[in-house]
Design an enzyme around this catalytic site. Structure first.
Site, PDB file in Angstrom:
ATOM      1  N   LYS A   1       2.180 -14.147   5.654  1.00 19.88           N
ATOM      2  CA  LYS A   1       2.320 -15.122   4.565  1.00 19.88           C
ATOM      3  C   LYS A   1       3.805 -15.461   4.439  1.00 19.88           C
ATOM      4  O   LYS A   1       4.371 -15.508   3.342  1.00 19.88           O
ATOM      5  CB  LYS A   1       1.742 -14.519   3.277  1.00 19.88           C
ATOM      6  CG  LYS A   1       1.482 -15.525   2.184  1.00 19.88           C
ATOM      7  CD  LYS A   1       0.355 -16.496   2.470  1.00 19.88           C
ATOM      8  CE  LYS A   1       0.261 -17.546   1.397  1.00 19.88           C
ATOM      9  NZ  LYS A   1      -0.640 -18.665   1.750  1.00 19.88           N
TER      10      LYS A   1
ATOM     11  N   ASP B   1      -5.991  -5.032   5.911  1.00 25.09           N
ATOM     12  CA  ASP B   1      -7.127  -4.382   5.250  1.00 25.09           C
ATOM     13  C   ASP B   1      -8.214  -5.420   4.968  1.00 25.09           C
ATOM     14  O   ASP B   1      -9.400  -5.219   5.242  1.00 25.09           O
ATOM     15  CB  ASP B   1      -6.631  -3.744   3.939  1.00 25.09           C
ATOM     16  CG  ASP B   1      -7.646  -2.786   3.349  1.00 25.09           C
ATOM     17  OD1 ASP B   1      -8.608  -2.432   4.042  1.00 25.09           O
ATOM     18  OD2 ASP B   1      -7.474  -2.387   2.188  1.00 25.09           O
TER      19      ASP B   1
ATOM     20  N   TYR C   1       0.807  -1.210   0.000  1.00 27.80           N
ATOM     21  CA  TYR C   1       0.000   0.000   0.000  1.00 27.80           C
ATOM     22  C   TYR C   1       0.848   1.270   0.000  1.00 27.80           C
ATOM     23  O   TYR C   1       0.302   2.376  -0.046  1.00 27.80           O
ATOM     24  CB  TYR C   1      -0.963   0.022   1.188  1.00 27.80           C
ATOM     25  CG  TYR C   1      -2.155  -0.897   1.020  1.00 27.80           C
ATOM     26  CD1 TYR C   1      -2.123  -1.946   0.117  1.00 27.80           C
ATOM     27  CD2 TYR C   1      -3.299  -0.720   1.765  1.00 27.80           C
ATOM     28  CE1 TYR C   1      -3.194  -2.803  -0.030  1.00 27.80           C
ATOM     29  CE2 TYR C   1      -4.380  -1.570   1.623  1.00 27.80           C
ATOM     30  CZ  TYR C   1      -4.330  -2.602   0.730  1.00 27.80           C
ATOM     31  OH  TYR C   1      -5.397  -3.451   0.590  1.00 27.80           O
TER      32      TYR C   1
END
Ligand code: NAP
Length: 479
Positions: free
Chosen positions: A174, A231, A127
């Protein structure tokens, strides 16, 4: 004493939900002086492509606290999201989004006692919006994760757990796939956790986290995660407890706090007295706690719970087809109920969050060297032709081609029996022929010069080794 708060009404439904929250906070008489400022669509349309005018920046710098409505992210005009600009300008690195079941708001999960907080890193990751078209048909987005950013957000998550009397922090990453970027958050989390022996710490893979949030949501307490993961899972969280109309949030930095709902500007329902102001009202409650106004926060929270849980007064989003009231009438009810208490909402003993002071990265390897370089080139010849050309170009040179990959998979030399789908975009990995020798900058310049004589190159990346360990990943198929 009067306290000034920057008020950004925002776009679409913003003026209605922020206006409602302002009315409730004013009704409680906590002495807030609102400084109304602009950001978002109106600013973009006035020709300011940042979406955040200097007056707004100055106001926030002075007041350190803002209540903010949603800002429309422009499609077709303006450059960057004004939300992201505000978050980054003021280094509000922690986005906290509480997910708590509200008695009276019926969902398939009602009765499960869902009560957790998603702590989302708010300024780094994909982002940051650092993007390039490497070729006309290949796009790149840089995922930069810093040790400092990871330490700030993980310490914040543990401090929030302590301030709210919570017991467990899950770090959701992840790291199994993105071992260096997502892996850095996991590594830092594990190094910070021993400083908080009173809080249980656990790592969970983000996709499993999403699954567990649906299967056993009551088992989460605090979840800390990277920006994009956060998010997505915070919207999932709001879906568990009744939707975007009730999901609050805060962007917290060491200097400034910006309080806003999770939802956006919902232009389809703007200006119709339909919208649910609860999410911004709960954000206002978080703001008051941040300002040390614990009693006022408690009173508004209880009034909201009384209105929803006891009187069962709802806006349309919470009752499919049932009796509902408009934004204004809901707000009137909340004001009317100020001072009423519920007995079904265990009240937390909120304390101020001790904001972490993280000075620098503190990572100085004892040794470091460059062992090679990846050069990204554009070419429409086949992997085999390209590999053979490269090998002859560097025959007898001190630098050699190790392999070529396309979209992360080795394509030259070919993995036996495999022919991955490729495009005209290749990553060529070069290493020193004598692997004990480091690659110097002049070697790199020579390499690039040689490549550019024959091919179109777009990007170059050094292959570092820190303390003898490779600081880069392998390609799929590399042994
Ligand atoms: P959205 O504005 O959150 O709206 C999605 C849907 O959720 C709405 O259409 C509405 O559903 C429902 N909804 C949202 N808030 C509600 C509320 N308070 N009360 C009742 N229902 C509510 O998401 P979006 O349509 O994806 O985004 C619209 C714009 O907002 C975009 O420009 C986006 O970039 C921006 N945005 C801004 C922020 C921010 O400023 N922090 C955050 C997210 C998105 P129904 O249609 O069923 O009524």
């Amino acid at each position: 004493m009067s306290k000034k708060v920057t008020l950004i009404e925002g776009d679409g439904i913003g003026p209605e939900v922020v206006g409602s929250t302002r009315r409730v906070i004013d009704a409680i008489g906590v002495g807030i002086e609102w400084e109304t400022c602009l950001a978002g669509a109106k600013v973009f349309k006035s020709g300011d492509s940042s979406g955040v005018p200097q007056d707004t920046i100055d106001s926030l710098k002075r007041n350190k606290v803002a209540l903010k409505g949603p800002l429309e992210t422009p499609v077709g005009y303006g450059e960057k999201s004004a939300n992201v600009t505000l978050r980054k300008l003021f280094e509000t690195y922690a986005n906290t989004r509480p997910v708590r079941e509200i008695p009276g708001v019926e969902t398939p999960f009602s009765g499960r006692n869902i009560d957790f907080v998603v702590v989302r890193e708010n300024v780094e990751d994909l982002y940051a919006g650092i993007e390039y078209m490497q070729t006309p048909s290949v796009a790149e987005c840089l995922k930069l994760i810093t040790h400092k950013g990871c330490e700030k957000i993980t310490r914040f998550a543990f401090e929030l757990a302590r301030a709210e009397g919570r017991k467990t922090v899950h770090c959701a990453t992840k790291a199994n796939i993105m071992k260096l970027t997502e892996g850095l958050l996991k590594k830092v989390f594990e190094s910070v956790a021993p400083d908080y022996p009173d809080i249980e710490s656990k790592h969970i893979i983000i996709d499993n986290c999403a699954h567990q949030m649906v299967i056993r949501p009551e088992e989460f307490d605090v979840i800390v995660t990277t920006n994009m993961n956060g998010d997505i899972i915070s919207d999932l969280g709001s879906g568990l407890v009744g939707g975007l109309g009730i999901a609050p949030g805060a962007n917290i930095g060491n200097e400034v706090g910006i309080f806003e709902a999770v939802h956006g500007s919902a232009p389809d329902i703007a200006g119709k007295n339909l919208v649910n102001p609860t999410a911004v009202l709960f954000s206002g409650v978080m703001m008051l706690r941040h300002m040390g106004e614990f009693e006022a926060a408690h009173t508004i929270e209880q009034s909201l719970l009384y209105t929803l849980g006891v009187e069962r007064i709802y806006t349309g989003d919470l009752v499919a087809g049932g009796a509902s009231v408009g934004t204004k009438e809901f707000t009137d009810a909340v004001i009317h109920n100020l001072g009423k208490e519920t007995d079904f909402w265990p009240v937390r003993n909120y304390k101020d969050i001790r904001l972490p002071q993280v000075k620098d990265n503190g990572i100085q390897p004892k040794s470091s060297r460059v062992v090679g370089a990846d050069i990204y080139i554009q070419s429409d010849i086949s992997a085999d032709q390209l590999g053979q050309q490269m090998e002859s170009l560097f025959a007898n040179a001190p630098i050699k081609l190790k392999y070529i990959s396309s979209r992360g998979v080795i394509v030259y030399p070919q993995v036996k029996g495999m022919s991955p789908d490729t495009v005209d975009h290749w990553r060529c990995r070069f290493i020193m022929r004598d692997e004990q020798v480091s690659m110097k900058d002049q070697d790199l310049c020579w390499l690039l010069d040689k490549v550019q004589q024959e091919y179109t190159w777009m990007h170059i990346e050094k292959l570092n080794e820190y303390d003898g360990a490779q600081a880069f990943t392998k390609a799929q198929g590399e042994s």
